[in-house]
Scaffold this motif. Structure first.
Motif, PDB file in Angstrom:
ATOM      1  N   ASN A  12     -12.163  56.918 -32.046  1.00  0.00           N
ATOM      2  CA  ASN A  12     -11.280  55.955 -31.382  1.00  0.00           C
ATOM      3  C   ASN A  12     -10.092  55.670 -32.298  1.00  0.00           C
ATOM      4  O   ASN A  12     -10.253  55.458 -33.499  1.00  0.00           O
ATOM      5  N   VAL A  13      -8.910  55.644 -31.711  1.00  0.00           N
ATOM      6  CA  VAL A  13      -7.708  55.377 -32.500  1.00  0.00           C
ATOM      7  C   VAL A  13      -6.698  54.645 -31.616  1.00  0.00           C
ATOM      8  O   VAL A  13      -6.674  54.842 -30.390  1.00  0.00           O
ATOM      9  N   PRO A  18      -2.160  57.516 -36.867  1.00  0.00           N
ATOM     10  CA  PRO A  18      -2.549  58.914 -37.091  1.00  0.00           C
ATOM     11  C   PRO A  18      -3.999  59.143 -36.677  1.00  0.00           C
ATOM     12  O   PRO A  18      -4.819  58.215 -36.716  1.00  0.00           O
ATOM     13  N   LEU A  19      -4.292  60.362 -36.267  1.00  0.00           N
ATOM     14  CA  LEU A  19      -5.658  60.689 -35.888  1.00  0.00           C
ATOM     15  C   LEU A  19      -6.155  61.906 -36.662  1.00  0.00           C
ATOM     16  O   LEU A  19      -5.365  62.779 -37.034  1.00  0.00           O
ATOM     17  N   TYR A  61       1.582  70.341 -28.753  1.00  0.00           N
ATOM     18  CA  TYR A  61       1.563  68.890 -28.537  1.00  0.00           C
ATOM     19  C   TYR A  61       1.606  68.090 -29.837  1.00  0.00           C
ATOM     20  O   TYR A  61       1.121  66.953 -29.882  1.00  0.00           O
ATOM     21  N   GLY A  62       2.161  68.634 -30.906  1.00  0.00           N
ATOM     22  CA  GLY A  62       2.294  67.913 -32.161  1.00  0.00           C
ATOM     23  C   GLY A  62       1.062  67.918 -33.039  1.00  0.00           C
ATOM     24  O   GLY A  62       1.040  67.246 -34.077  1.00  0.00           O
ATOM     25  N   PRO A  79       0.127  62.994 -36.474  1.00  0.00           N
ATOM     26  CA  PRO A  79       0.686  61.825 -37.166  1.00  0.00           C
ATOM     27  C   PRO A  79       0.711  60.560 -36.319  1.00  0.00           C
ATOM     28  O   PRO A  79       0.545  59.464 -36.840  1.00  0.00           O
ATOM     29  N   SER A  80       0.915  60.705 -35.012  1.00  0.00           N
ATOM     30  CA  SER A  80       1.048  59.533 -34.150  1.00  0.00           C
ATOM     31  C   SER A  80       0.367  59.824 -32.815  1.00  0.00           C
ATOM     32  O   SER A  80       0.872  60.622 -32.026  1.00  0.00           O
ATOM     33  N   ALA A  81      -0.747  59.173 -32.561  1.00  0.00           N
ATOM     34  CA  ALA A  81      -1.534  59.470 -31.367  1.00  0.00           C
ATOM     35  C   ALA A  81      -0.902  58.878 -30.112  1.00  0.00           C
ATOM     36  O   ALA A  81      -0.259  57.817 -30.147  1.00  0.00           O
ATOM     37  N   LEU A  82      -1.121  59.570 -29.000  1.00  0.00           N
ATOM     38  CA  LEU A  82      -0.697  59.102 -27.681  1.00  0.00           C
ATOM     39  C   LEU A  82      -1.916  58.902 -26.797  1.00  0.00           C
ATOM     40  O   LEU A  82      -2.933  59.597 -26.954  1.00  0.00           O
TER      41      LEU A  82
END
Lengths: 117, 114
Positions: A12-13, A18-19, A61-62, A79-82
């Motif tokens: 979970n994030v 970041p993940l 998708y990054g 680096p940055s979760a969506l």
């Protein structure tokens, strides 16, 4: 023999954080490593692979993953979760030394990623 | 559009009634494979084919048959389905049979055997 382990059933994030989704492997030689993603009611989609060369691999998708031979790991990172990254993620390994089995991949059991607002 | 197609997407059947799940790819791939996905077990390979008329067993071949008469098609046959074959099935293909090539997966077939 080849094997792969995904130690976390779920990660979970919060969105924007970041993940990391963890994967460790076991093979006799130098591995071929893959990450796939599965969205609900869909087939698996290829994200990225490590065959040789640079240990940091960039994919769709990054997402990116780092091959660490000494730790036998291939963790998936972003680096940055969506919220839209929420899905089931599979790590897979192929030992190119193995004969037989064709393009056989051994898959991990999957890690459910949940990204929350 | 490059893709792997499977039919049917959903199937409910009874024990012992023969069924076939079709798989087709339009990418001229040499390698094709069938997997089953079960909770907690990930994906396990059932059968694979390295080219036309060349097939071999994967990890869990019992109760299944395959054929590869044409390059694009790789049907999965269950001669006498049993409840333990209830699962989610995926067909996949890749350009060659060497492990460096990523596999392309079909959308899956959810099979229930009662």
């Amino acid at each position: 023999a080849q094997s792969v382990a995904q130690p976390e059933d779920q990660v979970n994030v919060a969105e924007g954080n970041p993940l990391t989704v963890k994967c460790t492997y076991s093979v006799s030689g130098n591995p071929y490593l893959f990450w796939y993603v599965q969205y609900p009611n869909r087939g698996l989609q290829f994200l990225l692979k490590y065959i040789t060369g640079d240990n940091l691999v960039k994919g769709s998708y990054g997402f990116e993953a780092e091959f660490n031979k000494s730790q036998t790991s291939f963790h998936l990172k972003k680096p940055s979760a969506l919220v839209s990254d929420s899905a089931l993620y599979f790590c897979a390994v192929r030992d190119p030394i193995l004969t037989g089995g064709g393009n056989k991949l051994t898959f991990g059991t999957g890690t459910q990623l949940k990204v929350e607002l | 559009e490059a893709q792997v197609t499977q039919n049917p997407r959903y199937l409910i059947t009874v024990t012992g009634k023969k069924l076939t799940v079709t798989c087709s790819q339009n990418m001229n791939h040499e390698y094709m494979s069938w997997y089953r996905q079960d909770p907690g077990l990930g994906l396990r390979q059932i059968y694979y084919s390295m080219n036309v008329e060349v097939t071999d067993k994967g990890d869990v071949p019992e109760g299944y048959k395959v054929s590869r008469k044409e390059k694009r098609n790789f049907p999965l046959i269950l001669e006498s389905p049993s409840p333990n074959q209830t699962s989610l099935y995926f067909c996949a293909s890749s350009l060659r049979d060497t492990g460096a090539y990523e596999q392309y997966f079909g959308p899956g077939t959810r099979l229930t055997v009662t």
